[in-house]
Scaffold this motif. Structure first.
Motif, PDB file in Angstrom:
ATOM      1  N   LEU A  48       0.820  -1.213   0.000  1.00 56.24           N
ATOM      2  CA  LEU A  48       0.000   0.000   0.000  1.00 56.24           C
ATOM      3  C   LEU A  48       0.852   1.259   0.000  1.00 56.24           C
ATOM      4  CD1 LEU A  48      -2.708  -1.157   2.546  1.00 56.24           C
ATOM      5  CD2 LEU A  48      -2.945  -0.973   0.055  1.00 56.24           C
ATOM      6  N   LYS A  49       1.914   1.257   0.798  1.00 53.90           N
ATOM      7  CA  LYS A  49       2.802   2.427   0.861  1.00 53.90           C
ATOM      8  C   LYS A  49       3.427   2.719  -0.493  1.00 53.90           C
ATOM      9  CE  LYS A  49       4.402   2.498   5.639  1.00 53.90           C
ATOM     10  NZ  LYS A  49       5.553   2.320   6.534  1.00 53.90           N
ATOM     11  N   SER A  50       3.829   1.665  -1.203  1.00 55.79           N
ATOM     12  CA  SER A  50       4.521   1.890  -2.477  1.00 55.79           C
ATOM     13  C   SER A  50       3.567   2.131  -3.642  1.00 55.79           C
ATOM     14  CB  SER A  50       5.455   0.719  -2.792  1.00 55.79           C
ATOM     15  OG  SER A  50       4.730  -0.471  -2.949  1.00 55.79           O
ATOM     16  N   ASN A  51       2.343   1.605  -3.588  1.00 57.86           N
ATOM     17  CA  ASN A  51       1.427   1.728  -4.717  1.00 57.86           C
ATOM     18  C   ASN A  51       0.292   2.728  -4.515  1.00 57.86           C
ATOM     19  OD1 ASN A  51       2.606  -0.211  -6.536  1.00 57.86           O
ATOM     20  ND2 ASN A  51       2.018  -1.739  -5.024  1.00 57.86           N
ATOM     21  N   ASP A  52       0.083   3.168  -3.288  1.00 59.45           N
ATOM     22  CA  ASP A  52      -1.000   4.109  -3.001  1.00 59.45           C
ATOM     23  C   ASP A  52      -0.566   5.020  -1.850  1.00 59.45           C
ATOM     24  OD1 ASP A  52      -3.440   5.340  -3.095  1.00 59.45           O
ATOM     25  OD2 ASP A  52      -4.616   3.591  -2.530  1.00 59.45           O
ATOM     26  N   ALA A  53       0.612   5.625  -2.019  1.00 61.94           N
ATOM     27  CA  ALA A  53       1.275   6.368  -0.941  1.00 61.94           C
ATOM     28  C   ALA A  53       0.424   7.493  -0.365  1.00 61.94           C
ATOM     29  CB  ALA A  53       2.612   6.909  -1.425  1.00 61.94           C
ATOM     30  N   GLN A  54      -0.247   8.268  -1.216  1.00 58.14           N
ATOM     31  CA  GLN A  54      -1.018   9.406  -0.720  1.00 58.14           C
ATOM     32  C   GLN A  54      -2.170   8.950   0.170  1.00 58.14           C
ATOM     33  OE1 GLN A  54      -2.438  12.075  -3.749  1.00 58.14           O
ATOM     34  NE2 GLN A  54      -3.497  13.381  -2.282  1.00 58.14           N
ATOM     35  N   SER A  55      -2.915   7.957  -0.269  1.00 55.44           N
ATOM     36  CA  SER A  55      -4.020   7.451   0.550  1.00 55.44           C
ATOM     37  C   SER A  55      -3.515   6.758   1.803  1.00 55.44           C
ATOM     38  CB  SER A  55      -4.903   6.496  -0.254  1.00 55.44           C
ATOM     39  OG  SER A  55      -5.672   7.222  -1.174  1.00 55.44           O
ATOM     40  N   TYR A  56      -2.402   6.036   1.677  1.00 53.43           N
ATOM     41  CA  TYR A  56      -1.847   5.357   2.855  1.00 53.43           C
ATOM     42  C   TYR A  56      -1.436   6.390   3.906  1.00 53.43           C
ATOM     43  CZ  TYR A  56       0.657   2.224   5.887  1.00 53.43           C
ATOM     44  OH  TYR A  56       1.060   1.514   6.995  1.00 53.43           O
ATOM     45  N   GLU A  57      -0.801   7.456   3.471  1.00 50.34           N
ATOM     46  CA  GLU A  57      -0.392   8.502   4.413  1.00 50.34           C
ATOM     47  C   GLU A  57      -1.621   9.149   5.064  1.00 50.34           C
ATOM     48  OE1 GLU A  57       1.899  12.775   4.558  1.00 50.34           O
ATOM     49  OE2 GLU A  57       2.361  11.410   2.912  1.00 50.34           O
ATOM     50  N   ALA A  58      -2.669   9.398   4.276  1.00 49.86           N
ATOM     51  CA  ALA A  58      -3.901   9.977   4.821  1.00 49.86           C
ATOM     52  C   ALA A  58      -4.514   9.038   5.858  1.00 49.86           C
ATOM     53  CB  ALA A  58      -4.892  10.258   3.697  1.00 49.86           C
ATOM     54  N   TRP A  59      -4.512   7.756   5.585  1.00 49.61           N
ATOM     55  CA  TRP A  59      -5.032   6.774   6.554  1.00 49.61           C
ATOM     56  C   TRP A  59      -4.185   6.762   7.820  1.00 49.61           C
ATOM     57  CZ3 TRP A  59      -2.526   2.234   8.181  1.00 49.61           C
ATOM     58  CH2 TRP A  59      -3.292   1.417   8.998  1.00 49.61           C
ATOM     59  N   GLU A  60      -2.874   6.791   7.633  1.00 54.88           N
ATOM     60  CA  GLU A  60      -1.956   6.697   8.766  1.00 54.88           C
ATOM     61  C   GLU A  60      -2.093   7.891   9.724  1.00 54.88           C
ATOM     62  OE1 GLU A  60       2.321   4.640   8.878  1.00 54.88           O
ATOM     63  OE2 GLU A  60       2.253   6.424   7.649  1.00 54.88           O
ATOM     64  N   VAL A  61      -2.329   9.084   9.185  1.00 58.35           N
ATOM     65  CA  VAL A  61      -2.440  10.273  10.040  1.00 58.35           C
ATOM     66  C   VAL A  61      -3.890  10.583  10.418  1.00 58.35           C
ATOM     67  CG1 VAL A  61      -0.309  11.280   9.136  1.00 58.35           C
ATOM     68  CG2 VAL A  61      -2.507  11.932   8.118  1.00 58.35           C
ATOM     69  N   GLY A  62      -4.840   9.788   9.924  1.00 58.07           N
ATOM     70  CA  GLY A  62      -6.246  10.006  10.273  1.00 58.07           C
ATOM     71  C   GLY A  62      -6.891  11.163   9.544  1.00 58.07           C
ATOM     72  N   ASP A  63      -6.554  11.335   8.276  1.00 63.37           N
ATOM     73  CA  ASP A  63      -7.092  12.422   7.447  1.00 63.37           C
ATOM     74  C   ASP A  63      -8.219  11.877   6.563  1.00 63.37           C
ATOM     75  OD1 ASP A  63      -7.627  14.444   5.658  1.00 63.37           O
ATOM     76  OD2 ASP A  63      -5.594  14.555   4.846  1.00 63.37           O
ATOM     77  N   PRO A  64      -9.474  11.959   7.014  1.00 66.61           N
ATOM     78  CA  PRO A  64     -10.578  11.356   6.251  1.00 66.61           C
ATOM     79  C   PRO A  64     -10.863  12.052   4.923  1.00 66.61           C
ATOM     80  CG  PRO A  64     -11.442  12.621   8.073  1.00 66.61           C
ATOM     81  CD  PRO A  64      -9.941  12.620   8.228  1.00 66.61           C
ATOM     82  N   TYR A  65     -10.426  13.292   4.769  1.00 68.76           N
ATOM     83  CA  TYR A  65     -10.704  14.025   3.534  1.00 68.76           C
ATOM     84  C   TYR A  65      -9.842  13.567   2.370  1.00 68.76           C
ATOM     85  CZ  TYR A  65     -13.188  16.865   6.860  1.00 68.76           C
ATOM     86  OH  TYR A  65     -14.035  17.278   7.849  1.00 68.76           O
ATOM     87  N   ASN A  66      -8.668  13.052   2.673  1.00 63.49           N
ATOM     88  CA  ASN A  66      -7.764  12.598   1.624  1.00 63.49           C
ATOM     89  C   ASN A  66      -7.579  11.091   1.596  1.00 63.49           C
ATOM     90  OD1 ASN A  66      -6.994  15.152   0.419  1.00 63.49           O
ATOM     91  ND2 ASN A  66      -6.114  15.586   2.424  1.00 63.49           N
ATOM     92  N   PHE A  67      -8.333  10.389   2.413  1.00 60.07           N
ATOM     93  CA  PHE A  67      -8.256   8.923   2.435  1.00 60.07           C
ATOM     94  C   PHE A  67      -9.272   8.379   1.437  1.00 60.07           C
ATOM     95  CE2 PHE A  67      -9.381   4.813   4.734  1.00 60.07           C
ATOM     96  CZ  PHE A  67      -8.366   4.120   4.128  1.00 60.07           C
TER      97      PHE A  67
END
Length: 117
Positions: free
Chosen positions: A90-109
């Motif tokens: 997930l980190k390598s193929n969907d980095a932006q969404s993974y980062e949004a999930w990791e920091v709890g950003d529902p707007y960019n997940f």
């Protein structure tokens, strides 16, 4: 991973219940042990009901209480195409969404064009 929750005693530390991988559930010699449980509550998602069925067929079934209650108000998140993939993929193929999930950003997940939250 699946987190198993037991009884409903007040003040119970739910973080002490084990995270369980599906392969461990299907093993004839599971690497998991369960604390005492009074009752099982499960969401109506097929995946949750299948997990309970696997547990009941396994050698740990004798440690599970009889019966269960399906709670339709119990919410789980459907992670669409993320289901079954590991975090490195997930980190390598969907980095932006993974980062949004990791920091709890529902707007960019966003997963598969959907906002799972």
């Amino acid at each position: 991973a699946i987190r198993a929750f037991g009884g409903t005693k007040e003040g119970e530390n739910l973080s002490s219940f084990p995270a369980v991988e599906e392969d461990d559930l299907k093993s004839s010699q599971p690497k998991i042990t369960f604390p005492p449980m009074d009752h099982i509550y499960v969401s109506p998602l097929t995946r949750a009901l299948e997990t309970l069925s696997i547990l009941r067929q396994n050698t740990c079934a004798s440690k599970l209480p009889d019966g269960h209650t399906v709670l339709h108000e119990l919410r789980e998140i459907d992670l669409y195409g993320w289901e079954g993939r590991d975090k490195y993929d997930l980190k390598s193929n969907d980095a932006q969404s993974y980062e949004a999930w990791e920091v709890g950003d529902p707007y960019n997940f966003v997963v598969d064009g959907e906002r799972p939250l």
